[in-house]
Design a protein around this motif. Structure first.
Motif, PDB file in Angstrom:
ATOM      1  N   MET A  46      -7.756 -15.923 -27.801  1.00  0.00           N
ATOM      2  CA  MET A  46      -6.602 -15.233 -28.629  1.00  0.00           C
ATOM      3  C   MET A  46      -6.931 -14.811 -30.021  1.00  0.00           C
ATOM      4  SD  MET A  46      -3.717 -15.311 -26.940  1.00  0.00           S
ATOM      5  CE  MET A  46      -2.553 -15.088 -28.363  1.00  0.00           C
ATOM      6  N   SER A  47      -7.969 -14.255 -30.065  1.00  0.00           N
ATOM      7  CA  SER A  47      -8.640 -13.503 -31.039  1.00  0.00           C
ATOM      8  C   SER A  47      -8.229 -12.037 -31.220  1.00  0.00           C
ATOM      9  CB  SER A  47      -9.859 -13.872 -31.214  1.00  0.00           C
ATOM     10  OG  SER A  47     -11.012 -13.641 -30.253  1.00  0.00           O
ATOM     11  N   LYS A  48      -7.503 -11.466 -30.459  1.00  0.00           N
ATOM     12  CA  LYS A  48      -7.117 -10.115 -30.248  1.00  0.00           C
ATOM     13  C   LYS A  48      -6.547  -9.308 -31.400  1.00  0.00           C
ATOM     14  CE  LYS A  48      -2.810 -10.620 -27.831  1.00  0.00           C
ATOM     15  NZ  LYS A  48      -2.067 -10.519 -26.415  1.00  0.00           N
ATOM     16  N   PHE A  49      -5.900 -10.230 -32.449  1.00  0.00           N
ATOM     17  CA  PHE A  49      -5.200  -9.613 -33.758  1.00  0.00           C
ATOM     18  C   PHE A  49      -6.225  -9.475 -34.812  1.00  0.00           C
ATOM     19  CE2 PHE A  49      -2.111 -12.710 -31.293  1.00  0.00           C
ATOM     20  CZ  PHE A  49      -1.197 -11.636 -30.972  1.00  0.00           C
ATOM     21  N   GLN A  50      -5.977  -8.276 -35.384  1.00  0.00           N
ATOM     22  CA  GLN A  50      -6.865  -7.791 -36.412  1.00  0.00           C
ATOM     23  C   GLN A  50      -6.696  -8.506 -37.472  1.00  0.00           C
ATOM     24  OE1 GLN A  50      -9.401  -5.813 -35.879  1.00  0.00           O
ATOM     25  NE2 GLN A  50      -8.838  -5.828 -33.658  1.00  0.00           N
ATOM     26  N   SER A  51      -5.328  -9.129 -37.603  1.00  0.00           N
ATOM     27  CA  SER A  51      -5.227  -9.837 -39.092  1.00  0.00           C
ATOM     28  C   SER A  51      -4.153 -10.941 -38.911  1.00  0.00           C
ATOM     29  CB  SER A  51      -4.728  -8.922 -39.927  1.00  0.00           C
ATOM     30  OG  SER A  51      -3.590  -8.539 -39.739  1.00  0.00           O
ATOM     31  N   GLU A  52      -3.887 -11.813 -39.766  1.00  0.00           N
ATOM     32  CA  GLU A  52      -2.620 -12.686 -39.566  1.00  0.00           C
ATOM     33  C   GLU A  52      -1.229 -11.993 -39.715  1.00  0.00           C
ATOM     34  OE1 GLU A  52      -2.885 -15.954 -42.140  1.00  0.00           O
ATOM     35  OE2 GLU A  52      -4.418 -17.134 -41.228  1.00  0.00           O
ATOM     36  N   VAL A  53      -1.135 -10.886 -40.364  1.00  0.00           N
ATOM     37  CA  VAL A  53      -0.035 -10.257 -40.332  1.00  0.00           C
ATOM     38  C   VAL A  53       0.237  -9.682 -38.954  1.00  0.00           C
ATOM     39  CG1 VAL A  53       1.032  -8.032 -41.289  1.00  0.00           C
ATOM     40  CG2 VAL A  53      -0.313  -9.401 -42.877  1.00  0.00           C
ATOM     41  N   GLU A  54      -0.657  -9.189 -38.211  1.00  0.00           N
ATOM     42  CA  GLU A  54      -0.319  -8.860 -36.978  1.00  0.00           C
ATOM     43  C   GLU A  54      -0.002 -10.036 -36.027  1.00  0.00           C
ATOM     44  OE1 GLU A  54      -3.401  -6.549 -34.845  1.00  0.00           O
ATOM     45  OE2 GLU A  54      -3.589  -5.013 -36.393  1.00  0.00           O
ATOM     46  N   ALA A  55      -0.723 -10.841 -36.257  1.00  0.00           N
ATOM     47  CA  ALA A  55      -0.385 -12.271 -35.367  1.00  0.00           C
ATOM     48  C   ALA A  55       1.040 -12.928 -35.533  1.00  0.00           C
ATOM     49  CB  ALA A  55      -1.298 -13.337 -35.714  1.00  0.00           C
ATOM     50  N   ILE A  56       1.505 -12.814 -36.815  1.00  0.00           N
ATOM     51  CA  ILE A  56       2.996 -13.215 -37.357  1.00  0.00           C
ATOM     52  C   ILE A  56       4.078 -12.224 -36.345  1.00  0.00           C
ATOM     53  CG2 ILE A  56       4.510 -13.445 -39.227  1.00  0.00           C
ATOM     54  CD1 ILE A  56       2.138 -14.548 -40.719  1.00  0.00           C
ATOM     55  N   ASP A  57       3.506 -10.930 -36.521  1.00  0.00           N
ATOM     56  CA  ASP A  57       4.343  -9.903 -35.918  1.00  0.00           C
ATOM     57  C   ASP A  57       4.548 -10.396 -34.639  1.00  0.00           C
ATOM     58  OD1 ASP A  57       4.943  -8.540 -38.461  1.00  0.00           O
ATOM     59  OD2 ASP A  57       3.319  -6.942 -37.959  1.00  0.00           O
ATOM     60  N   ALA A  58       3.304 -10.547 -33.921  1.00  0.00           N
ATOM     61  CA  ALA A  58       3.423 -11.016 -32.535  1.00  0.00           C
ATOM     62  C   ALA A  58       4.235 -12.088 -32.314  1.00  0.00           C
ATOM     63  CB  ALA A  58       1.788 -11.075 -31.872  1.00  0.00           C
ATOM     64  N   LEU A  59       4.268 -13.103 -33.053  1.00  0.00           N
ATOM     65  CA  LEU A  59       5.052 -14.414 -32.856  1.00  0.00           C
ATOM     66  C   LEU A  59       6.276 -13.901 -32.982  1.00  0.00           C
ATOM     67  CD1 LEU A  59       5.551 -17.442 -32.863  1.00  0.00           C
ATOM     68  CD2 LEU A  59       4.789 -17.725 -35.083  1.00  0.00           C
ATOM     69  N   CYS A  60       6.792 -13.276 -34.052  1.00  0.00           N
ATOM     70  CA  CYS A  60       8.073 -12.841 -33.960  1.00  0.00           C
ATOM     71  C   CYS A  60       8.659 -12.099 -33.022  1.00  0.00           C
ATOM     72  CB  CYS A  60       8.275 -12.035 -35.424  1.00  0.00           C
ATOM     73  SG  CYS A  60       9.918 -11.229 -35.829  1.00  0.00           S
ATOM     74  N   LEU A  61       7.876 -11.220 -32.456  1.00  0.00           N
ATOM     75  CA  LEU A  61       8.255 -10.494 -31.137  1.00  0.00           C
ATOM     76  C   LEU A  61       8.374 -11.430 -30.049  1.00  0.00           C
ATOM     77  CD1 LEU A  61       9.032  -7.588 -29.683  1.00  0.00           C
ATOM     78  CD2 LEU A  61       6.427  -7.674 -29.329  1.00  0.00           C
ATOM     79  N   SER A  62       7.209 -12.295 -29.772  1.00  0.00           N
ATOM     80  CA  SER A  62       7.592 -13.143 -28.822  1.00  0.00           C
ATOM     81  C   SER A  62       8.639 -14.143 -28.899  1.00  0.00           C
ATOM     82  CB  SER A  62       6.384 -14.173 -28.800  1.00  0.00           C
ATOM     83  OG  SER A  62       5.194 -13.445 -28.591  1.00  0.00           O
ATOM     84  N   TYR A  63       9.071 -14.447 -29.998  1.00  0.00           N
ATOM     85  CA  TYR A  63      10.138 -15.356 -30.359  1.00  0.00           C
ATOM     86  C   TYR A  63      11.401 -14.740 -29.824  1.00  0.00           C
ATOM     87  CZ  TYR A  63      14.088 -17.741 -32.911  1.00  0.00           C
ATOM     88  OH  TYR A  63      15.288 -18.305 -32.926  1.00  0.00           O
TER      89      TYR A  63
END
Length: 321
Positions: free
Chosen positions: A1-18
């Motif tokens: 799960m290291s496909k995200f370039q930054s934590e900002v991208e990862a948080i965006d992904a969590l928001c979308l998944s939610y």
């Protein structure tokens, strides 16, 4: 799960998944948006949840639906007065080769529904609560790790208290959230009846899996939080302690016992997760307030005066904001 370039991208992904998860769950669960949000925040915060509500409010269906959408294994344990600890964690048996082997109990799943946890004696309650805390069980001196992620959703029936074993405050403290379920609105109940009295079965998509959930749990822990938000959360908890210097007049008048440091920890972690699922990169005081009632509700003990005057624990908590 290291496909995200930054934590900002990862948080965006969590928001979308939610958003996708809640959309999928809403196909089956109608009108319990706040409950679904609390359960998902607990999952992503690596906490556990206590659901309190009368029978028939789809508590079991909710947990089954969440496990399907999150692609996690699920077991339901019906707590009864004769349930033994070995019925939950498993036991050693003598195999055909004359060697003892451990047979895993139902606690070995990603999501456990502990149904009516207050119906079983303290010894059996303690076996589950130990597994919740340690994320492992011990049998015959051997420790067996539980699958990751591991999440317990326990239910309590607020009526028919005769013959029950209420959880002590120290054990209630293990639960991140105490979520109160209420009856659905008239319109929601019509939708529920329409959805459940036919032959149609909802086909649910699996949105994320165990590996992604573990990643998001770590992500939530890594979200930065400013000192003033941490101080706000800790101060809110300190105000719940009637013997403390920061206690409000209302708390001194109506509360016997306040929340401990674990509540402060959960407030900060819960606020981080609440911010992330709404697309914010750092929590603020509103995020702390959003999770405060469910976190503090079971950690504060009202006195007889509060009960006699009809002062609810929720009213007292809102007064701390």
């Amino acid at each position: 799960m290291s496909k995200f370039q930054s934590e900002v991208e990862a948080i965006d992904a969590l928001c979308l998944s939610y958003k996708e998860i809640t959309k999928e769950i809403s196909k089956v669960i109608v009108g319990q948006d706040d409950v679904v949000k609390a359960v998902l925040i607990a999952v992503f915060s690596n906490g556990h949840c206590l659901l309190v509500g009368v029978p028939g409010l789809a508590k079991t269906l909710l947990v089954q639906t969440v496990s399907r959408v999150l692609d996690l294994s699920f077991n339901r344990i019906q707590f009864t007065p004769d349930l033994m600890p070995s019925d939950i964690i498993g036991s050693e048996i003598l195999g055909e080769e004359r060697v003892f082997k451990f047979i895993k109990g139902p606690v070995f799943a990603n999501i456990i529904l502990a149904d009516e946890i207050n119906r079983t004696p303290p010894k059996t309650q303690a076996a589950l609560l130990e597994a919740m805390q340690e994320k492992a069980v011990t049998a015959a001196g051997v420790t067996h790790a539980l699958p990751k992620p591991f999440f317990v959703l326990a239910t309590q029936n607020p009526i028919e208290q005769e013959g029950t074993y209420p959880l002590p405050e120290a054990q209630l403290d293990r639960f991140m959230f105490n979520v109160s379920l209420d009856y659905p609105s008239f319109e929601d109940e019509i939708a529920i009846v329409k959805n459940t009295t036919g032959t149609k079965v909802q086909d649910l998509k699996k949105i994320i899996n165990a590996e992604q959930i573990s990643y998001f749990q770590q992500l939530v822990r890594n979200i930065p939080v400013t000192d003033h938000v941490v101080e706000y959360a800790v101060a809110m908890v300190a105000k719940t302690r009637p013997q403390g210097a920061m206690a409000t007049d209302t708390v001194k008048k109506y509360i016997t016992w306040g929340a401990g440091p674990r509540a402060s920890q959960f407030l900060v972690v819960g606020a981080k997760c609440h911010a992330a699922i709404h697309g914010k990169y750092s929590p603020d005081m509103e995020d702390v307030q959003a999770v405060a009632i469910a976190i503090l509700r079971h950690r504060m003990v009202r006195n007889y005066k509060a009960e006699a005057e009809g002062i609810s624990i929720e009213d007292i908590i809102r007064g701390l904001f």
